[in-house]
Design an enzyme around this catalytic site. Structure first.
Site, PDB file in Angstrom:
ATOM      1  N   ALA A  63      44.152  32.811  44.959  1.00 44.83           N
ATOM      2  CA  ALA A  63      45.313  33.125  45.784  1.00 44.83           C
ATOM      3  C   ALA A  63      44.792  33.338  47.203  1.00 44.83           C
ATOM      4  CB  ALA A  63      45.991  34.375  45.251  1.00 44.83           C
ATOM      5  N   GLY A 108      43.184  33.045  41.117  1.00 38.52           N
ATOM      6  CA  GLY A 108      44.394  32.294  40.790  1.00 38.52           C
ATOM      7  C   GLY A 108      44.106  30.844  40.442  1.00 38.52           C
ATOM      8  N   GLU A 111      43.100  30.908  36.898  1.00 32.74           N
ATOM      9  CA  GLU A 111      44.321  31.197  36.133  1.00 32.74           C
ATOM     10  C   GLU A 111      45.250  29.980  36.067  1.00 32.74           C
ATOM     11  OE1 GLU A 111      44.842  34.654  38.636  1.00 32.74           O
ATOM     12  OE2 GLU A 111      45.038  35.918  36.865  1.00 32.74           O
ATOM     13  N   GLU A 131      38.565  39.112  41.178  1.00 32.80           N
ATOM     14  CA  GLU A 131      39.557  40.019  41.785  1.00 32.80           C
ATOM     15  C   GLU A 131      39.099  41.466  41.894  1.00 32.80           C
ATOM     16  OE1 GLU A 131      40.284  37.646  39.616  1.00 32.80           O
ATOM     17  OE2 GLU A 131      42.216  36.721  40.044  1.00 32.80           O
TER      18      GLU A 131
HETATM   19  N1  DAK Z   1      42.032  32.536  50.286  1.00 34.35           N
HETATM   20  C1  DAK Z   1      42.116  32.170  51.588  1.00 34.35           C
HETATM   21  N2  DAK Z   1      41.215  31.355  52.185  1.00 34.35           N
HETATM   22  C2  DAK Z   1      40.153  30.954  51.456  1.00 34.35           C
HETATM   23  C3  DAK Z   1      40.001  31.321  50.099  1.00 34.35           C
HETATM   24  C4  DAK Z   1      41.004  32.152  49.507  1.00 34.35           C
HETATM   25  N3  DAK Z   1      40.984  32.505  48.214  1.00 34.35           N
HETATM   26  N4  DAK Z   1      38.859  30.761  49.653  1.00 34.35           N
HETATM   27  C5  DAK Z   1      38.329  30.088  50.676  1.00 34.35           C
HETATM   28  N5  DAK Z   1      39.111  30.181  51.771  1.00 34.35           N
HETATM   29  C6  DAK Z   1      38.908  29.600  53.090  1.00 34.35           C
HETATM   30  C7  DAK Z   1      37.823  30.350  53.854  1.00 34.35           C
HETATM   31  O1  DAK Z   1      38.357  31.492  54.463  1.00 34.35           O
HETATM   32  C8  DAK Z   1      37.392  29.289  54.847  1.00 34.35           C
HETATM   33  O2  DAK Z   1      38.340  29.225  55.874  1.00 34.35           O
HETATM   34  P1  DAK Z   1      37.871  29.072  57.437  1.00 34.35           P
HETATM   35  O3  DAK Z   1      36.981  30.230  57.696  1.00 34.35           O
HETATM   36  O4  DAK Z   1      37.151  27.750  57.481  1.00 34.35           O
HETATM   37  O5  DAK Z   1      39.175  29.097  58.203  1.00 34.35           O
HETATM   38  C9  DAK Z   1      37.500  27.991  54.059  1.00 34.35           C
HETATM   39  O6  DAK Z   1      38.384  28.277  52.960  1.00 34.35           O
HETATM   40  C10 DAK Z   1      36.185  27.551  53.469  1.00 34.35           C
HETATM   41  O7  DAK Z   1      35.648  28.623  52.730  1.00 34.35           O
HETATM   42  P2  DAK Z   1      34.152  29.171  52.961  1.00 34.35           P
HETATM   43  O8  DAK Z   1      33.700  28.938  54.357  1.00 34.35           O
HETATM   44  O9  DAK Z   1      34.107  30.550  52.438  1.00 34.35           O
HETATM   45  O10 DAK Z   1      33.331  28.181  52.030  1.00 34.35           O
HETATM   46  P3  DAK Z   1      31.979  28.487  51.252  1.00 34.35           P
HETATM   47  O11 DAK Z   1      31.504  27.193  50.710  1.00 34.35           O
HETATM   48  O12 DAK Z   1      31.030  29.273  52.110  1.00 34.35           O
HETATM   49  O13 DAK Z   1      32.398  29.446  50.041  1.00 34.35           O
HETATM   50  C11 DAK Z   1      33.786  30.138  48.189  1.00 34.35           C
HETATM   51  C12 DAK Z   1      33.254  28.947  49.033  1.00 34.35           C
HETATM   52  C13 DAK Z   1      34.832  29.597  47.220  1.00 34.35           C
HETATM   53  C14 DAK Z   1      32.620  30.737  47.370  1.00 34.35           C
HETATM   54  C15 DAK Z   1      34.363  31.215  49.123  1.00 34.35           C
HETATM   55  O14 DAK Z   1      35.285  30.582  49.998  1.00 34.35           O
HETATM   56  C16 DAK Z   1      35.062  32.314  48.400  1.00 34.35           C
HETATM   57  O15 DAK Z   1      34.420  33.205  47.830  1.00 34.35           O
HETATM   58  N6  DAK Z   1      36.400  32.290  48.410  1.00 34.35           N
HETATM   59  C17 DAK Z   1      37.203  33.328  47.817  1.00 34.35           C
HETATM   60  C18 DAK Z   1      37.205  33.223  46.329  1.00 34.35           C
HETATM   61  C19 DAK Z   1      37.970  34.338  45.672  1.00 34.35           C
HETATM   62  O16 DAK Z   1      37.617  35.523  45.789  1.00 34.35           O
HETATM   63  N7  DAK Z   1      39.065  33.980  44.983  1.00 34.35           N
HETATM   64  C20 DAK Z   1      39.897  34.931  44.292  1.00 34.35           C
HETATM   65  C21 DAK Z   1      41.017  35.293  45.219  1.00 34.35           C
HETATM   66  S1  DAK Z   1      41.966  36.637  44.549  1.00 34.35           S
HETATM   67  C22 DAK Z   1      48.706  38.879  42.232  1.00 34.35           C
HETATM   68  C23 DAK Z   1      48.531  37.821  41.406  1.00 34.35           C
HETATM   69  C24 DAK Z   1      47.421  37.026  41.538  1.00 34.35           C
HETATM   70  C25 DAK Z   1      46.458  37.286  42.460  1.00 34.35           C
HETATM   71  C26 DAK Z   1      46.652  38.339  43.295  1.00 34.35           C
HETATM   72  C27 DAK Z   1      47.773  39.128  43.180  1.00 34.35           C
HETATM   73  N8  DAK Z   1      49.829  39.714  42.050  1.00 34.35           N
HETATM   74  C28 DAK Z   1      50.379  39.941  40.750  1.00 34.35           C
HETATM   75  C29 DAK Z   1      50.316  40.462  43.153  1.00 34.35           C
HETATM   76  C30 DAK Z   1      45.300  36.444  42.580  1.00 34.35           C
HETATM   77  C31 DAK Z   1      44.221  36.842  43.261  1.00 34.35           C
HETATM   78  C32 DAK Z   1      43.148  35.935  43.628  1.00 34.35           C
HETATM   79  O17 DAK Z   1      43.116  34.772  43.316  1.00 34.35           O
END
Ligand code: DAK
Length: 258
Positions: A63, A108, A111, A131
């Protein structure tokens, strides 16, 4: 502009989540667009759906963290409901849905793949539920679908510790059915989708319902449910043709979904 590309390849729909700059992260609009794409699918004509991510780096990196970081609790509830409704729609969608996981499938994104019937992965795929490291629980069904699919202890490790797993480990755990090179992934997903597409649609759809509903019941109730789906296929044109062709030692005519 839509963040989801809709392509028709024969009787298969390919949906590509197309927000490559943010690694296809799911914001409100991506969820809306994916929902609209599913609504657009003609269920009488199409036989299978494949979901993938744009580019070669990510399926869906989760997400949208930037968007979520500013949400109030009330907005988070709405966002969570929107995602959960969409993922339930995919899980219950009458046609089988294959996730072609072509890179990061985190939060997400993992998921989303879990709400699909079958997951195929590229060698660079990485699965994880990070998360808790962001201060939240999985919110689009991860605590439930992951723990129902793989060993509970491993699901708990992935969720409590945020342990990420690569494609080969995901294969060992039964999270994905097969692993391919990045180049081979979509052809393999299409081959599988087409293999499903040539089988009798009424039988495939009834099988999906029997599996999904039956797995939530006890065995005695579940086999009765299976009996109902099994008998519901009889007297369909496709059942007649499928069995008659076998008896007459010929290849069946293309199934008509009748
Ligand atoms: N969200 C927003 N932007 C993201 C992103 C994300 N999840 N993942 C990557 N990006 C963006 C980065 O910010 C970056 O943007 P710029 O800086 O270029 O503008 C671009 O994508 C490239 O990413 P990186 O520069 O970080 O690329 P790397 O190769 O260095 O790293 C990575 C890749 C996938 C390891 C890293 O980007 C990363 O760790 N991303 C986050 C992964 C993550 O933590 N995902 C889980 C998100 S939490 C809910 C229901 C569901 C959810 C929440 C609430 N409710 C019931 C309310 C779900 C939650 C989630 O999914």
């Amino acid at each position: 502009m839509s963040y989801v590309k809709f392509e028709q390849q024969g009787m298969v729909v390919v949906l590509t989540i197309d927000r490559e700059k943010a690694l296809n992260a799911l914001n409100d609009q991506v969820l809306d667009d994916l929902n609209a794409a599913f609504d657009q699918i003609d269920q009488d004509y199409f036989r299978c759906v494949v979901i993938t991510g744009a580019g070669t780096k990510a399926f869906v990196a989760g997400a949208d963290i930037a968007a979520m970081s500013k949400m109030t609790r009330c907005e988070a509830v709405k966002f969570g409901q929107k995602g959960n409704e969409l993922f339930r729609k995919i899980a219950k969608f009458p046609l089988p849905v294959i996730a072609a996981v072509n890179g990061f499938a985190l939060g997400g994104g993992c998921e989303l793949s879990l709400s699909c019937d079958i997951r195929l992965a590229s060698e660079n795929a990485v699965f994880g539920q990070p998360e808790t490291g962001l201060g939240i629980t999985p919110g689009f069904g991860g605590t439930q679908r992951l723990a129902r699919l793989i060993a509970k202890g491993m699901a708990k490790e992935m969720i409590y510790a945020g342990t990420k797993i690569k494609a080969d480990r995901a294969y060992q755990l039964g999270l994905v059915n097969a692993v391919y090179s990045q180049k081979e992934l979509m052809p393999a997903a299409m081959k599988l989708a087409n293999k499903i597409a040539v089988n009798a649609p009424i039988a495939v759809r009834a099988s999906k319902q029997a599996l999904n509903k039956g797995l939530q019941m006890n065995m005695d109730e579940a086999v009765v449910l299976e009996e109902q789906f099994f008998s519901s296929c009889f007297e369909s044109c496709d059942q007649k043709e499928g069995m008659t062709a076998f008896v007459e030692k010929r290849k069946h005519e293309p199934f008509e979904n009748k």
